[in-house]
Design an enzyme around this catalytic site. Structure first.
Site, PDB file in Angstrom:
ATOM      1  N   PRO A 198      -2.602  13.092   4.837  1.00  0.00           N
ATOM      2  CA  PRO A 198      -2.455  11.662   4.545  1.00  0.00           C
ATOM      3  C   PRO A 198      -0.995  11.236   4.600  1.00  0.00           C
ATOM      4  O   PRO A 198      -0.098  11.976   4.205  1.00  0.00           O
ATOM      5  CB  PRO A 198      -3.005  11.549   3.122  1.00  0.00           C
ATOM      6  CG  PRO A 198      -2.707  12.893   2.521  1.00  0.00           C
ATOM      7  CD  PRO A 198      -2.903  13.882   3.642  1.00  0.00           C
ATOM      8  N   ARG A 224      -0.056   7.166   5.319  1.00  0.00           N
ATOM      9  CA  ARG A 224      -0.191   5.763   4.918  1.00  0.00           C
ATOM     10  C   ARG A 224      -0.909   5.615   3.589  1.00  0.00           C
ATOM     11  O   ARG A 224      -0.527   4.791   2.748  1.00  0.00           O
ATOM     12  CB  ARG A 224      -0.974   5.020   6.005  1.00  0.00           C
ATOM     13  CG  ARG A 224      -1.154   3.541   5.756  1.00  0.00           C
ATOM     14  CD  ARG A 224      -2.303   2.982   6.597  1.00  0.00           C
ATOM     15  NE  ARG A 224      -2.273   3.432   7.973  1.00  0.00           N
ATOM     16  CZ  ARG A 224      -1.844   2.719   9.004  1.00  0.00           C
ATOM     17  NH1 ARG A 224      -1.385   1.506   8.807  1.00  0.00           N
ATOM     18  NH2 ARG A 224      -1.868   3.211  10.228  1.00  0.00           N
ATOM     19  N   CYS A 235      15.047 -13.622  17.926  1.00  0.00           N
ATOM     20  CA  CYS A 235      14.861 -14.498  19.088  1.00  0.00           C
ATOM     21  C   CYS A 235      13.638 -14.077  19.899  1.00  0.00           C
ATOM     22  O   CYS A 235      13.738 -13.694  21.066  1.00  0.00           O
ATOM     23  CB  CYS A 235      16.116 -14.487  19.956  1.00  0.00           C
ATOM     24  SG  CYS A 235      17.522 -15.275  19.164  1.00  0.00           S
ATOM     25  N   GLU A 236      12.503 -14.106  19.262  1.00  0.00           N
ATOM     26  CA  GLU A 236      11.217 -13.814  19.886  1.00  0.00           C
ATOM     27  C   GLU A 236      10.170 -14.699  19.228  1.00  0.00           C
ATOM     28  O   GLU A 236      10.076 -14.741  17.995  1.00  0.00           O
ATOM     29  CB  GLU A 236      10.815 -12.347  19.682  1.00  0.00           C
ATOM     30  CG  GLU A 236      11.712 -11.322  20.336  1.00  0.00           C
ATOM     31  CD  GLU A 236      11.511 -11.234  21.831  1.00  0.00           C
ATOM     32  OE1 GLU A 236      10.455 -11.698  22.319  1.00  0.00           O
ATOM     33  OE2 GLU A 236      12.414 -10.706  22.512  1.00  0.00           O
ATOM     34  N   TYR A 238       5.233   2.941   7.730  1.00  0.00           N
ATOM     35  CA  TYR A 238       5.525   2.584   9.112  1.00  0.00           C
ATOM     36  C   TYR A 238       6.401   1.355   9.291  1.00  0.00           C
ATOM     37  O   TYR A 238       6.689   0.982  10.428  1.00  0.00           O
ATOM     38  CB  TYR A 238       4.231   2.423   9.930  1.00  0.00           C
ATOM     39  CG  TYR A 238       3.456   3.704  10.018  1.00  0.00           C
ATOM     40  CD1 TYR A 238       3.917   4.746  10.796  1.00  0.00           C
ATOM     41  CD2 TYR A 238       2.303   3.896   9.271  1.00  0.00           C
ATOM     42  CE1 TYR A 238       3.237   5.955  10.848  1.00  0.00           C
ATOM     43  CE2 TYR A 238       1.610   5.098   9.312  1.00  0.00           C
ATOM     44  CZ  TYR A 238       2.088   6.124  10.108  1.00  0.00           C
ATOM     45  OH  TYR A 238       1.422   7.320  10.152  1.00  0.00           O
TER      46      TYR A 238
END
Length: 460
Positions: free
Chosen positions: A319, A321, A389-390, A419
């Site tokens: 395990p 996460r 800037c996306e 993550y």
């Protein structure tokens, strides 16, 4: 089939840009226990974690800020150890690893999975017992393999024929006999996002069971007396919501174990079914029950091995996460609040896809709350966005926040312990945020915030 289910959060955001979520939460101030760290609560309107007010954390350590609830993390380690008392639990370091987290894992008695020289270096730097470390990776370099062999890493999971040959050479060179497992691609189509499904045949990990590559890998390891083949390994993906895939994987691995016994007269003592157990990210996702996971996997392995006439191997799970994910939250400061007439309000924060790229990568969903105060204002359909800037720089595509939200308010995003920091980047030259551990009313930095000097280091 599964006796538990916990639908997961790595889902594509399939809503059209102007399609609204079904309904607003009944209480914009509520902290659903299953989604937030175990020590979370509101005191005088503000969220506290580990007995520490989030306003004090940002005032001292800055924003954005990843906050890790140490007691939550440790308690989930203990839950796994108790549930898999007759097997082994190895924490998957890729979910989130730093020196302090490695210490927590070590102190709680878990093993550790690493998949690079860097992750191995983190573990060794705090004295983590090498015999409790497993080295993964689909393209381990000779240097990485040699360090693992010399260090005495407990298990090396072989992922290719080339790697087996390299391991044999290195073992002979150093006069040692490392324990090896074969990573088997069992052909299970995990019910998860394609980028985190790892056991169908058309992908980079493992050796295919259906093509015979896994059986050939077994032959090659057994032909090298310097290597000790101890078991088989399978990992079907991440954020898995049911045990059906594990059942199929276990059955197919048991078939290979039976084939190995028949062909070579060898009974392998270990079986590693990997990890990938999901966590809830939004209301409606069920929290996983570790005890039920353990009981289900134990029954599955016992049944398939008995059917194949095999003794019960020692079971290992990995395990990541499900230990660290819910222990972490990210704090952001609101910068601008921009109403787009007839659609929604864009709430911009001081981080974004540099500290949480999961939404852009695979449409991950999250829960967020106004953290620095409570509010009785009406719900406001919002999009929580970053400062990069996306146009795809979204933290949460659709959520409701209080209509009186203003610049300077703090937003807490739950479920960011896995993550997010591991995948953090420096897009637009934003420094990576600090990580602070909280426990018993105390806070301490466990990963320092990057500085401009850090960003420029190494440039000529």
């Amino acid at each position: 089939m599964s006796r538990f289910a916990h639908p997961a959060g790595d889902r594509h955001a399939e809503q059209l840009p102007d399609e609204r979520p079904p309904h607003a939460p009944a209480d914009l101030n509520a902290l659903t226990p299953a989604l937030w760290p175990r020590t979370s609560e509101r005191i005088d309107g503000a969220i506290t974690i580990g007995g520490v007010d989030v306003r004090d954390l940002v005032a001292e350590y800055g924003s954005p800020l990843l906050v890790m609830d140490e007691e939550d993390f440790r308690s989930r380690c203990r839950d796994y150890r108790a549930s898999f008392h007759d097997g082994d639990v190895h924490y998957a370091g890729k979910a989130f690893l730093c020196r302090e987290v490695a210490r927590w894992i070590m102190q709680e008695g878990l093993g550790l999975d690493v998949c690079s020289a860097g992750e191995l270096a983190v573990a060794l730097s705090v004295g983590f017992p090498p015999e409790r470390i497993t080295l993964h990776g689909n393209n381990k370099s000779v240097a990485e393999l040699e360090r693992a062999v010399v260090t005495g890493v407990g298990h090396i999971v072989a992922d290719s024929f080339e790697e087996i040959a390299r391991l044999g050479y290195l073992a002979d060179k150093h006069g040692v006999r490392p324990k090896v497992m074969i990573r088997v691609t069992v052909g299970v189509e995990a019910h998860t996002h394609e980028f985190i499904a790892t056991s169908h045949d058309d992908q980079k990990f493992g050796l295919s069971l259906s093509s015979g590559a896994a059986a050939e890998a077994v032959r090659r390891v057994l032909a090298l007396p310097s290597l000790e083949l101890v078991g088989l390994h399978s990992h079907i993906g991440s954020q898995i919501s049911e045990t059906a895939g594990f059942e199929v994987a276990a059955r197919r691995l048991a078939g290979l174990l039976a084939q190995i016994k028949q062909e070579h007269g060898v009974v392998l003592p270990e079986l590693d079914l990997g990890g990938g157990y999901g966590i809830p990210y939004v209301d409606g996702d069920d929290a996983p029950d570790i005890k039920l996971i353990a009981e289900s996997l134990r029954e599955i392995v016992a049944h398939v091995c008995a059917s194949a006439g095999l003794p019960l191997p020692r079971l290992t799970v990995e395990p990541g996460r499900s230990i660290t994910g819910l222990a972490g939250i990210t704090l952001y400061e609101v910068g601008t609040v921009k109403d787009v007439e007839g659609l929604r309000t864009y709430v911009s924060v001081d981080g974004g896809m540099s500290d949480n790229i999961r939404t852009a990568l695979y449409g991950a969903e999250y829960t967020a709350r106004l953290a620095s105060r409570s509010s009785e204002a009406a719900p406001m359909l919002s999009r929580l966005v970053g400062k990069h800037c996306e146009s795809g720089d979204m933290v949460i595509r659709d959520l409701y926040l209080p209509a009186d939200l203003a610049p300077g308010d703090l937003i807490a995003v739950a479920g960011t312990g896995a993550y997010c920091r591991s995948l953090a980047n420096n897009y637009n030259y934003l420094p990576k945020p600090a990580v602070v551990a909280v426990s018993g009313g105390q806070a301490r930095v466990i990963v320092q915030r990057e500085t401009e000097e850090d960003l420029l280091r190494g440039q000529l």
